[in-house]
Design a protein around this motif. Sequence first.
Motif, PDB file in Angstrom:
ATOM      1  N   ILE A  67       0.975  -1.102   0.161  1.00 17.33           N
ATOM      2  CA  ILE A  67       0.128  -0.036  -0.014  1.00 17.33           C
ATOM      3  C   ILE A  67       0.822   1.512   0.053  1.00 17.33           C
ATOM      4  N   VAL A  68       0.837   2.049  -0.901  1.00 10.74           N
ATOM      5  CA  VAL A  68       1.344   3.157  -1.080  1.00 10.74           C
ATOM      6  C   VAL A  68       0.749   4.446  -0.044  1.00 10.74           C
ATOM      7  N   THR A  69       1.808   4.667   0.783  1.00 13.57           N
ATOM      8  CA  THR A  69       1.127   5.531   2.005  1.00 13.57           C
ATOM      9  C   THR A  69       0.870   7.261   1.476  1.00 13.57           C
ATOM     10  N   ASP A  70       2.054   7.739   0.583  1.00 16.76           N
ATOM     11  CA  ASP A  70       1.682   9.070   0.221  1.00 16.76           C
ATOM     12  C   ASP A  70       0.706   9.428  -0.833  1.00 16.76           C
ATOM     13  N   ARG A  71      -0.429   8.639  -1.057  1.00 18.39           N
ATOM     14  CA  ARG A  71      -1.227   9.134  -1.894  1.00 18.39           C
ATOM     15  C   ARG A  71      -2.149   9.876  -1.138  1.00 18.39           C
ATOM     16  N   PRO A  72      -2.697  10.991  -1.961  1.00 16.29           N
ATOM     17  CA  PRO A  72      -3.797  12.156  -1.364  1.00 16.29           C
ATOM     18  C   PRO A  72      -5.064  11.601  -1.037  1.00 16.29           C
ATOM     19  N   ASP A  73      -5.609  11.983  -0.089  1.00 16.66           N
ATOM     20  CA  ASP A  73      -7.021  11.531   0.186  1.00 16.66           C
ATOM     21  C   ASP A  73      -7.975  12.312  -0.747  1.00 16.66           C
ATOM     22  N   PHE A  74      -8.498  11.465  -1.674  1.00  9.93           N
ATOM     23  CA  PHE A  74      -9.302  12.051  -2.718  1.00  9.93           C
ATOM     24  C   PHE A  74     -10.723  11.328  -2.672  1.00  9.93           C
ATOM     25  N   HIS A  75     -11.674  11.895  -3.125  1.00  8.08           N
ATOM     26  CA  HIS A  75     -13.130  11.327  -3.603  1.00  8.08           C
ATOM     27  C   HIS A  75     -13.508  11.543  -4.737  1.00  8.08           C
ATOM     28  N   ALA A  76     -14.868  10.892  -5.329  1.00 10.21           N
ATOM     29  CA  ALA A  76     -15.363  11.492  -6.498  1.00 10.21           C
ATOM     30  C   ALA A  76     -15.784  12.744  -6.519  1.00 10.21           C
ATOM     31  N   GLY A  77     -15.506  13.366  -7.596  1.00 12.75           N
ATOM     32  CA  GLY A  77     -15.894  14.962  -8.138  1.00 12.75           C
ATOM     33  C   GLY A  77     -14.509  15.729  -8.056  1.00 12.75           C
ATOM     34  N   ASP A  78     -13.621  15.136  -7.216  1.00 10.38           N
ATOM     35  CA  ASP A  78     -12.135  15.845  -7.139  1.00 10.38           C
ATOM     36  C   ASP A  78     -11.624  15.705  -8.622  1.00 10.38           C
ATOM     37  N   THR A  79     -10.736  16.927  -8.909  1.00 12.32           N
ATOM     38  CA  THR A  79      -9.858  16.951 -10.178  1.00 12.32           C
ATOM     39  C   THR A  79      -8.412  16.412  -9.823  1.00 12.32           C
ATOM     40  N   LEU A  80      -7.837  15.728 -10.475  1.00 13.18           N
ATOM     41  CA  LEU A  80      -6.438  15.056 -10.141  1.00 13.18           C
ATOM     42  C   LEU A  80      -5.506  15.323 -11.328  1.00 13.18           C
ATOM     43  N   ASP A  81      -4.132  15.382 -10.950  1.00 13.04           N
ATOM     44  CA  ASP A  81      -3.286  15.154 -11.980  1.00 13.04           C
ATOM     45  C   ASP A  81      -2.509  13.902 -11.544  1.00 13.04           C
ATOM     46  N   VAL A  82      -2.868  13.045 -12.553  1.00  9.26           N
ATOM     47  CA  VAL A  82      -2.149  11.662 -12.214  1.00  9.26           C
ATOM     48  C   VAL A  82      -0.878  11.624 -12.902  1.00  9.26           C
ATOM     49  N   HIS A  83       0.281  11.322 -12.250  1.00 14.62           N
ATOM     50  CA  HIS A  83       1.666  11.258 -13.001  1.00 14.62           C
ATOM     51  C   HIS A  83       1.881   9.936 -13.318  1.00 14.62           C
ATOM     52  N   LEU A  84       1.717   9.355 -14.412  1.00 16.93           N
ATOM     53  CA  LEU A  84       1.802   7.859 -15.024  1.00 16.93           C
ATOM     54  C   LEU A  84       3.261   7.671 -15.455  1.00 16.93           C
ATOM     55  N   ARG A  85       3.816   6.676 -15.064  1.00 14.94           N
ATOM     56  CA  ARG A  85       5.336   6.350 -15.486  1.00 14.94           C
ATOM     57  C   ARG A  85       4.983   5.342 -16.770  1.00 14.94           C
ATOM     58  N   ILE A  86       5.297   5.622 -17.780  1.00 17.53           N
ATOM     59  CA  ILE A  86       5.121   5.119 -19.066  1.00 17.53           C
ATOM     60  C   ILE A  86       6.544   4.468 -19.556  1.00 17.53           C
ATOM     61  N   VAL A  87       6.427   3.025 -19.788  1.00 16.71           N
ATOM     62  CA  VAL A  87       7.766   2.385 -20.029  1.00 16.71           C
ATOM     63  C   VAL A  87       7.522   1.898 -21.415  1.00 16.71           C
ATOM     64  N   GLU A  88       8.612   2.613 -22.345  1.00 17.69           N
ATOM     65  CA  GLU A  88       8.864   2.053 -23.534  1.00 17.69           C
ATOM     66  C   GLU A  88      10.123   1.562 -23.949  1.00 17.69           C
ATOM     67  N   GLY A  89      10.272   0.319 -24.260  1.00 14.66           N
ATOM     68  CA  GLY A  89      11.256  -0.514 -24.261  1.00 14.66           C
ATOM     69  C   GLY A  89      12.036  -0.358 -23.155  1.00 14.66           C
ATOM     70  N   ASN A  90      13.260   0.221 -22.924  1.00 15.23           N
ATOM     71  CA  ASN A  90      14.277   0.694 -21.645  1.00 15.23           C
ATOM     72  C   ASN A  90      13.920   2.012 -21.151  1.00 15.23           C
ATOM     73  N   LYS A  91      13.323   2.653 -22.030  1.00 14.89           N
ATOM     74  CA  LYS A  91      13.000   4.386 -21.771  1.00 14.89           C
ATOM     75  C   LYS A  91      11.732   4.449 -20.849  1.00 14.89           C
ATOM     76  N   GLU A  92      11.789   5.322 -20.007  1.00 13.12           N
ATOM     77  CA  GLU A  92      10.649   5.766 -19.086  1.00 13.12           C
ATOM     78  C   GLU A  92      10.357   7.091 -19.177  1.00 13.12           C
ATOM     79  N   ARG A  93       9.167   7.377 -19.063  1.00  8.50           N
ATOM     80  CA  ARG A  93       8.952   8.904 -19.225  1.00  8.50           C
ATOM     81  C   ARG A  93       7.852   9.121 -18.408  1.00  8.50           C
ATOM     82  N   ILE A  94       7.295  10.231 -18.001  1.00  8.28           N
ATOM     83  CA  ILE A  94       6.121  10.518 -17.043  1.00  8.28           C
ATOM     84  C   ILE A  94       5.106  11.304 -17.880  1.00  8.28           C
ATOM     85  N   GLN A  95       3.838  10.974 -17.855  1.00 12.71           N
ATOM     86  CA  GLN A  95       2.793  11.343 -18.682  1.00 12.71           C
ATOM     87  C   GLN A  95       1.660  11.765 -17.537  1.00 12.71           C
ATOM     88  N   VAL A  96       1.238  12.822 -17.814  1.00 12.96           N
ATOM     89  CA  VAL A  96       0.106  13.464 -16.741  1.00 12.96           C
ATOM     90  C   VAL A  96      -1.249  13.197 -17.470  1.00 12.96           C
TER      91      VAL A  96
END
Lengths: 208, 116
Positions: free
Chosen positions: B12-41
């Motif tokens: 369980i990841v502890t530093d996730r913010p507390d949110f619920h339905a209706g909230d607007t979030l920016d989710v920073h996703l780690r996208i792995v392409e081959g051996n490169k990795e980038r962040i997509q929001v």
Amino acid sequence: MDVILGKKLGMASFFGPAGREFPVTIVQAGPCKVVQVKTIEKDKYEAIQIGFENQKESRVNKPLTGHFKKAGVEVQKHLREFRFEGAGKISVGTEVNAAMFHEGDNLLVAGISKGKGFQGPVKRWGMKLQGKSHGTHESKRGSGSIGQCTWPSRVWKGKKMAGRMGSDKVTIKNVEILKVIPEKNIIFIKGSLPGAKNGILKIRKMEA
Amino acid sequence: MDKLNSLHSEQIVTDRPDFHAGDTLDVHLRIVEGNKERIQVFSGVVIQVKGTGVGKTFTIRKISNGVGVEKILPLNSPFIDKIVKVKEGKVRQARIYYFRERKGKSARIKEVKKGK
């Protein structure tokens, strides 16, 4: 020795090392005790009988209490027998626990599936539904004809019909271990396993 | 259920913010392409939060080039780098499925004003 008795605790989500999420069944595997050893000389086959979960002595009948006393182990709740080569050399009283398992091991797991009650042929045998239209009446989930005419003038034995479903022995091969907690005797097995929660499972390590 | 989750609660990841339905979030996703990795929001509105423990998931929706896009993400997924709460929305339902039918002006959620 690579056999153990386990108890299905339930299912959960699990993130693998690469970050992928897997459905896992969490199993309490052991600690178990070898209660009886069957040898070729005495019993004409090799096997071990292992017990799982301690039980109050008052809950077990006298002949069984004597059986445990002879082995010198505490009274156990569940007893199952495993047949395998070399079983005759194992000594009575040996403890069996989950420490023998490692991540990535493949297992063979047998359990009793959930009872489904009296079910029709569609659910029980996967028969096709009859058409809902084009003149069908009074029957949509029936099996149709159950045999021929003058010969054999009877229904063949083993004909698939409606009846009691479930509560069968189900064995699943090649299920992978994703995590082991040896100090708690817990193993995480990828995917689902037969039976309800708190059901008893016979677990065997498969040869690689 | 809690007993089961306690067995692998380290996932369980502890530093996730507390949110619920209706909230607007920016989710920073780690996208792995081959051996490169980038962040997509991926930024959008939370439609629902479902489940407990390690298997907890949330559904997030955004409009991308005029097309509605929804993602169901495991909250504790290692592929989520971080979640930033942008706005706290004021909604009455725990699962705002009605939001999918809303477009334009009606697809607005009142913001919860904090501080006063």
